[in-house]
Write a protein that holds these residues in place. Sequence first.
Motif, short mmCIF file in Angstrom:
data_model
loop_
_atom_site.label_atom_id
_atom_site.label_comp_id
_atom_site.label_asym_id
_atom_site.label_seq_id
_atom_site.Cartn_x
_atom_site.Cartn_y
_atom_site.Cartn_z
N GLU A 134 -10.09 -3.97 -4.44
CA GLU A 134 -9.91 -5.13 -3.58
C GLU A 134 -8.51 -5.14 -2.95
O GLU A 134 -8.35 -5.45 -1.78
CB GLU A 134 -10.12 -6.41 -4.38
N ARG A 135 -7.50 -4.80 -3.73
CA ARG A 135 -6.12 -4.83 -3.23
C ARG A 135 -5.89 -3.85 -2.11
O ARG A 135 -5.18 -4.14 -1.16
CB ARG A 135 -5.13 -4.54 -4.36
N ILE A 136 -6.45 -2.62 -2.22
CA ILE A 136 -6.14 -1.60 -1.21
C ILE A 136 -7.19 -1.54 -0.09
O ILE A 136 -7.05 -0.75 0.83
CB ILE A 136 -5.92 -0.21 -1.83
N GLU A 137 -8.20 -2.40 -0.18
CA GLU A 137 -9.23 -2.43 0.86
C GLU A 137 -8.59 -2.72 2.22
O GLU A 137 -7.77 -3.62 2.35
CB GLU A 137 -10.24 -3.52 0.51
N ARG A 138 -8.94 -1.90 3.20
CA ARG A 138 -8.43 -2.03 4.57
C ARG A 138 -6.91 -1.86 4.67
O ARG A 138 -6.28 -2.40 5.58
CB ARG A 138 -8.87 -3.35 5.20
N VAL A 139 -6.32 -1.12 3.73
CA VAL A 139 -4.89 -0.79 3.81
C VAL A 139 -4.81 0.69 4.18
O VAL A 139 -5.43 1.53 3.53
CB VAL A 139 -4.16 -1.05 2.47
N SER A 140 -4.06 0.98 5.21
CA SER A 140 -3.94 2.36 5.66
C SER A 140 -3.24 3.23 4.62
O SER A 140 -2.44 2.75 3.83
CB SER A 140 -3.15 2.41 6.98
N ASN A 141 -3.56 4.50 4.64
CA ASN A 141 -2.91 5.51 3.81
C ASN A 141 -2.98 5.21 2.31
O ASN A 141 -2.00 5.36 1.58
CB ASN A 141 -1.46 5.73 4.26
N THR A 142 -4.14 4.76 1.88
CA THR A 142 -4.42 4.58 0.46
C THR A 142 -5.75 5.28 0.17
O THR A 142 -6.57 5.45 1.06
CB THR A 142 -4.54 3.09 0.06
N ARG A 143 -5.94 5.67 -1.09
CA ARG A 143 -7.18 6.35 -1.46
C ARG A 143 -7.65 5.85 -2.82
O ARG A 143 -6.88 5.78 -3.77
CB ARG A 143 -6.98 7.86 -1.57
N LEU A 144 -8.92 5.55 -2.90
CA LEU A 144 -9.58 5.25 -4.16
C LEU A 144 -10.40 6.49 -4.51
O LEU A 144 -11.24 6.91 -3.71
CB LEU A 144 -10.50 4.03 -4.01
N LEU B 219 -3.61 13.33 -3.70
CA LEU B 219 -2.14 13.40 -3.79
C LEU B 219 -1.56 14.39 -2.79
O LEU B 219 -0.58 14.10 -2.12
CB LEU B 219 -1.71 13.79 -5.21
N VAL B 220 -2.18 15.56 -2.71
CA VAL B 220 -1.71 16.57 -1.76
C VAL B 220 -1.79 16.02 -0.34
O VAL B 220 -0.86 16.19 0.47
CB VAL B 220 -2.50 17.89 -1.91
N GLU B 221 -2.89 15.35 -0.02
CA GLU B 221 -3.05 14.76 1.31
C GLU B 221 -1.95 13.75 1.61
O GLU B 221 -1.38 13.74 2.70
CB GLU B 221 -4.42 14.08 1.40
N MET B 222 -1.63 12.91 0.64
CA MET B 222 -0.60 11.88 0.84
C MET B 222 0.78 12.50 1.04
O MET B 222 1.54 12.06 1.89
CB MET B 222 -0.54 10.93 -0.36
N VAL B 223 1.10 13.51 0.25
CA VAL B 223 2.42 14.11 0.32
C VAL B 223 2.56 15.02 1.54
O VAL B 223 3.63 15.13 2.12
CB VAL B 223 2.73 14.88 -1.00
N ALA B 224 1.45 15.63 1.96
CA ALA B 224 1.48 16.55 3.11
C ALA B 224 1.83 15.82 4.40
O ALA B 224 2.47 16.38 5.28
CB ALA B 224 0.15 17.26 3.25
N ARG B 225 1.40 14.58 4.52
CA ARG B 225 1.74 13.79 5.70
C ARG B 225 2.34 12.47 5.21
O ARG B 225 1.61 11.51 4.95
CB ARG B 225 0.56 13.57 6.63
N PRO B 226 3.64 12.45 5.06
CA PRO B 226 4.32 11.31 4.43
C PRO B 226 4.36 10.06 5.32
O PRO B 226 5.37 9.77 5.95
CB PRO B 226 5.72 11.86 4.14
N LEU B 227 3.26 9.36 5.35
CA LEU B 227 3.18 8.12 6.12
C LEU B 227 3.20 6.93 5.18
O LEU B 227 2.61 6.98 4.10
CB LEU B 227 1.89 8.09 6.94
N ARG B 228 3.83 5.86 5.57
CA ARG B 228 3.81 4.64 4.78
C ARG B 228 2.50 3.90 5.09
O ARG B 228 1.73 4.29 5.96
CB ARG B 228 5.02 3.76 5.11
N THR B 229 2.24 2.83 4.37
CA THR B 229 1.04 2.04 4.59
C THR B 229 1.37 0.78 5.37
O THR B 229 2.51 0.52 5.71
CB THR B 229 0.39 1.61 3.25
N ASP B 230 0.35 -0.03 5.61
CA ASP B 230 0.55 -1.36 6.18
C ASP B 230 0.26 -2.41 5.10
O ASP B 230 -0.18 -3.51 5.37
CB ASP B 230 -0.33 -1.57 7.41
N GLY B 231 0.50 -2.04 3.84
CA GLY B 231 0.18 -2.89 2.70
C GLY B 231 0.94 -4.21 2.65
O GLY B 231 0.44 -5.19 2.09
N SER B 232 2.13 -4.25 3.21
CA SER B 232 2.92 -5.48 3.12
C SER B 232 2.24 -6.66 3.81
O SER B 232 2.51 -7.81 3.47
CB SER B 232 4.32 -5.27 3.68
#
Length: 115
Positions: A52-62, A74-87
């Motif tokens: 529920e917390r990460i639903e519709r938050v960019s650059n997150t993975r369940l 993890l490799v995908e996240m580190v390969a393209r170091p983008l922040r999220t819009d979680g705030s």
Amino acid sequence: AGSVPPGSIPALMNAADCLLVTSDFEGSPAVVQEALASNLPIVSVDVGDVRERIERVSNTRLVSRDPESIARALVEMVARPLRTDGSRKVPELGMDVVAERVHRLYFECLRERGH
């Protein structure tokens, strides 16, 4: 756990590349909420209310609990170091919002029981 001064958390979250959550049991992990507030990418298994917390938050993975799925994410996240819009989700985690949800839940339970 608990040995990091709370004031240091934002700096640590901003220095990290990604948050990885692989817990077997959680309720509502505060570390996920802190990561959202810091726009830190998150890779997590389906535990507690993380879905529920990460639903519709960019650059997150369940991900599933198997090591290959976790590693790929993890490799995908580190390969393209983008922040999220979680705030942008932080307001829905505030005490007043959570208190209202709990109040509504108790009210519904009492109503269903005829009170």
